[in-house]
Design a protein around this motif. Sequence first.
Motif, PDB file in Angstrom:
ATOM      1  N   SER A 531     -15.803  19.796 -58.170  1.00 25.80           N
ATOM      2  CA  SER A 531     -16.394  19.099 -57.034  1.00 25.80           C
ATOM      3  C   SER A 531     -15.313  18.354 -56.244  1.00 25.80           C
ATOM      4  O   SER A 531     -15.279  18.399 -55.009  1.00 25.80           O
ATOM      5  N   ASP A 532     -14.412  17.696 -56.955  1.00 27.81           N
ATOM      6  CA  ASP A 532     -13.328  16.977 -56.280  1.00 27.81           C
ATOM      7  C   ASP A 532     -12.400  17.923 -55.525  1.00 27.81           C
ATOM      8  O   ASP A 532     -11.865  17.583 -54.468  1.00 27.81           O
ATOM      9  N   LEU A 533     -12.216  19.109 -56.074  1.00 27.52           N
ATOM     10  CA  LEU A 533     -11.327  20.076 -55.427  1.00 27.52           C
ATOM     11  C   LEU A 533     -11.991  20.653 -54.172  1.00 27.52           C
ATOM     12  O   LEU A 533     -11.372  20.753 -53.113  1.00 27.52           O
ATOM     13  N   ALA A 534     -13.267  21.028 -54.297  1.00 26.94           N
ATOM     14  CA  ALA A 534     -13.960  21.674 -53.170  1.00 26.94           C
ATOM     15  C   ALA A 534     -14.295  20.660 -52.076  1.00 26.94           C
ATOM     16  O   ALA A 534     -14.402  21.020 -50.907  1.00 26.94           O
ATOM     17  N   GLY A 535     -14.471  19.392 -52.443  1.00 29.57           N
ATOM     18  CA  GLY A 535     -14.853  18.370 -51.461  1.00 29.57           C
ATOM     19  C   GLY A 535     -16.329  18.022 -51.633  1.00 29.57           C
ATOM     20  O   GLY A 535     -17.206  18.868 -51.425  1.00 29.57           O
ATOM     21  N   GLY A 536     -16.583  16.782 -52.013  1.00 34.43           N
ATOM     22  CA  GLY A 536     -17.953  16.342 -52.274  1.00 34.43           C
ATOM     23  C   GLY A 536     -18.834  16.393 -51.041  1.00 34.43           C
ATOM     24  O   GLY A 536     -20.067  16.467 -51.146  1.00 34.43           O
ATOM     25  N   ASP A 537     -18.239  16.371 -49.853  1.00 33.70           N
ATOM     26  CA  ASP A 537     -19.035  16.344 -48.614  1.00 33.70           C
ATOM     27  C   ASP A 537     -19.871  17.609 -48.430  1.00 33.70           C
ATOM     28  O   ASP A 537     -20.957  17.567 -47.852  1.00 33.70           O
ATOM     29  N   ILE A 538     -19.375  18.742 -48.964  1.00 33.95           N
ATOM     30  CA  ILE A 538     -20.103  20.005 -48.771  1.00 33.95           C
ATOM     31  C   ILE A 538     -21.450  19.938 -49.501  1.00 33.95           C
ATOM     32  O   ILE A 538     -22.506  20.196 -48.918  1.00 33.95           O
ATOM     33  N   GLY A 539     -21.393  19.537 -50.769  1.00 31.32           N
ATOM     34  CA  GLY A 539     -22.630  19.421 -51.547  1.00 31.32           C
ATOM     35  C   GLY A 539     -23.543  18.346 -50.961  1.00 31.32           C
ATOM     36  O   GLY A 539     -24.771  18.489 -50.958  1.00 31.32           O
ATOM     37  N   TRP A 540     -22.958  17.289 -50.446  1.00 28.98           N
ATOM     38  CA  TRP A 540     -23.730  16.181 -49.864  1.00 28.98           C
ATOM     39  C   TRP A 540     -24.559  16.675 -48.680  1.00 28.98           C
ATOM     40  O   TRP A 540     -25.750  16.401 -48.569  1.00 28.98           O
ATOM     41  N   ALA A 541     -23.879  17.464 -47.823  1.00 24.39           N
ATOM     42  CA  ALA A 541     -24.578  18.004 -46.647  1.00 24.39           C
ATOM     43  C   ALA A 541     -25.735  18.896 -47.095  1.00 24.39           C
ATOM     44  O   ALA A 541     -26.837  18.830 -46.529  1.00 24.39           O
ATOM     45  N   THR A 542     -25.497  19.716 -48.106  1.00 23.98           N
ATOM     46  CA  THR A 542     -26.560  20.605 -48.597  1.00 23.98           C
ATOM     47  C   THR A 542     -27.715  19.773 -49.143  1.00 23.98           C
ATOM     48  O   THR A 542     -28.885  20.071 -48.882  1.00 23.98           O
ATOM     49  N   ARG A 543     -27.387  18.718 -49.901  1.00 27.28           N
ATOM     50  CA  ARG A 543     -28.469  17.891 -50.481  1.00 27.28           C
ATOM     51  C   ARG A 543     -29.295  17.234 -49.390  1.00 27.28           C
ATOM     52  O   ARG A 543     -30.518  17.164 -49.477  1.00 27.28           O
TER      53      ARG A 543
END
Length: 710
Positions: A531-543
């Motif tokens: 998650s830290d590598l991919a960027g937490g913002d991506i999952g946040w936007a999806t949520r």
Amino acid sequence: MAIETAAPAAFSPVTHELRGKVLLVTVDNPPVNALGVDVRRGLAAAIEHAETDATVQAVLIVGAGRNFIAGADIREFGKPPQPPALPDVLHRIEASHKPVIAAIHGAALGGGLEVALAAHYRLAVAGAKLGLPEVQLGLLPGAGGTQRAPRLIGAEAALSLMLSGRHVGAQEALKLGLVDRVGASEDILAEGLAYAQELLASHAHVRRTRDAQGLADRAASQAAIDAARADTAKKSRGLFSPLKIVDCVQAALDESFEEGLRFERKQFLACLESPQRAGLVHAFFAEREVQKAPETKSATPRAIETVGVIGGGTMGAGIAVAVLDAGLAVTMIERDDAALARGRAHVEKVYDGLIAKGRMKPEAKAQILARFSGSTSYDALANVDLVIEAVFEDMAVKQAVFAELDRVCKPGAVLATNTSYLDIDAIAASIKRPQDVVGLHFFSPANIMKLLEVVVPKAVSADVVATAFELAKKLRKVAVRAGVCDGFIGNRVLAVYRTAADHLMEDGASPYQIDKAVREFGFPMGPYQVSDLAGGDIGWATRKRRAPTRDPKARYVQIADRLCERGWFGQKTGRGYYLYPEGARTGTPDPEVEAIIAAERERAGITPRTFTDEEIIRRYMAAMINEGANVVHEKIALRPLDVDMTFIYGYGFPRYRGGPMKYADTVGLANVLADIREFAKEDPLFWRPSPLLVELVERGADFASLNQTA
Ligand code: 3HC
Ligand code: NAI
């Protein structure tokens, strides 16, 4: 030595005929001349014949078709052994009183190279591939290879071959001393016969590898073994066979040849029985099986020479590089000149990185980029054979792009989307040629990751799917056929086991313990590192996007949201679950994150408890397996092995465990189901046993049975 052997089969895959004074022995066992029981019998019989026929003065072994011999028959592993054993046959070859020559074209791998090592002289032609790749199947060379190879080419070179499993070409084999000569032409029969005649004319003697002096310098050999042992201990984390290979070479140095062979046999059998061997062999066959989607058999792929890529961001640029590397031409489309310049810069950066590391020459970069062009006008795509769209993950934006493609692309052009989650049926239905629309889901970085999910919408025509598989081959990717659903195979299953990890975290395990347990299971990284590598913002936007449709009764862990609200998106912001001081790439645990987690537990009314690493893995894997079963049940994946390949090639699942579904078979499906039912007592909404899992357990069947019947 007389060896136990039944009579060769009526149609033996090994034939022999006299060519002058040379007995020509041909191994003809398609597709790759593997050393199945009939080949072993045939080779033994041919050598017996040569010994007893006075006209025979030398023996020449060749392979029919495209290869010499690709190794032991992998399909026999795990089944009851049938005599003669390969080491005995090779002993018989080496003991022959008449010179035996191996003439190698194509693959001489594993047991195939061991046949050549047991021969007295070796010749290879251009295109030959020699190697001892057993390590990749969880094995070690088990027919004298660990004893003969070091004696022939020295401990260091032999260890390097056996521990890497790499293939070497004819010239390198000559340099190593693995072969005596490289043929001037590729006519293996003519070259082999000429070499045999020449050896006879010069009265060449039998020359046995067991007597070769590659280990004569004891100190140098010991130093090479010590270095390999240290390196292997560091690099082959969790693997069973590599250190055993080193032990075998140590035995070659310390013991007699016979004693060394006995030692090797014992280690080989231990590897053969290990679950790692079963996992790796499963992966070997699954990798080949997965590429044979039904459409590849029923339809002819369309020709692809030129490719359009829309979007030059993370994925578009990576896809462009993958396509350029396959020798195809790329036209990139971006929104404006500045974005196009950035897209081009992303592409160039990949090649500049290779140049900086000395792995590419600037001229090569220029040659590749000559096939790259960019435009801000869709009209530039009028003649391309295939388009891959990689714009923002937004249905309206994607449909607008597809409307443009419908307008400009030539009839028959394949129109692909790299969407991660969106409904490809809806994208296809929005244009006039839905039969041409397919999903090509790449993984980041797209020029490196081997997985390509080929997502098959309802209206697509079979030849478009076949084209996608053909393209994957050109890109050297492993293509897995997936159906349309939220997240296809990989991301859909990922979402579920990530949720299981979040539950564990809120219930008391720290993200650091979860990551460690997952790493020790064999993944290169744990979920919070990813998650830290991919960027937490991506999952946040999806949520956030999914919040309105989320089941209000479902448990929702808010820890990730608390981090994102602080702008802690991971490596790119210097902190996420971990701290990354001054751009560090490996994170250190963050006490503030632990405090946030503690506060969240309190807010949710949870009294934290402890989990062992084993308990963590049981939940993590049960979630992965259960959703994997759902994906098969709903025919999103054709078979369990398609899920296995998705996770090995797209998500870092340890190959030696064969993939999540193979792992489930190893653990026992009844045990997995029992775990899920146990966990369901706390959270029946999340832990709902997959109907397929229940059915298999009731029938006493396993996932492997579905791989066979598909
Ligand atoms: N045993 C049984 N089947 C084999 C095989 C083997 N050793 N090697 C390949 N095959 C089968 C494949 O499964 C495939 O079958 P399919 O058509 O039904 O799918 C078919 O042969 C063709 O294989 P590929 O699709 O891989 O063909 P390629 O031309 O791309 O590659 C190859 C050929 C380089 C030989 C590749 O198949 C390969 O690397 N094979 C494995 C080689 C290997 O690992 N050998 C060591 C075996 S272990 C051993 O020898 C132990 C000994 O030390 C005692
Ligand atoms: P990104 O934001 O890095 O790049 C998107 C690019 O598309 C930008 O450069 C933007 O300028 C361009 N673009 C937007 N609208 C456009 C238009 N109408 N015409 C031309 N160009 C346009 O996004 P990223 O990460 O590359 O993702 C792209 C797609 O790939 C998304 O659908 C995403 O879900 C998918 N994907 C992303 C993965 C990842 O790890 N980032 C993995 C697999 C798929």
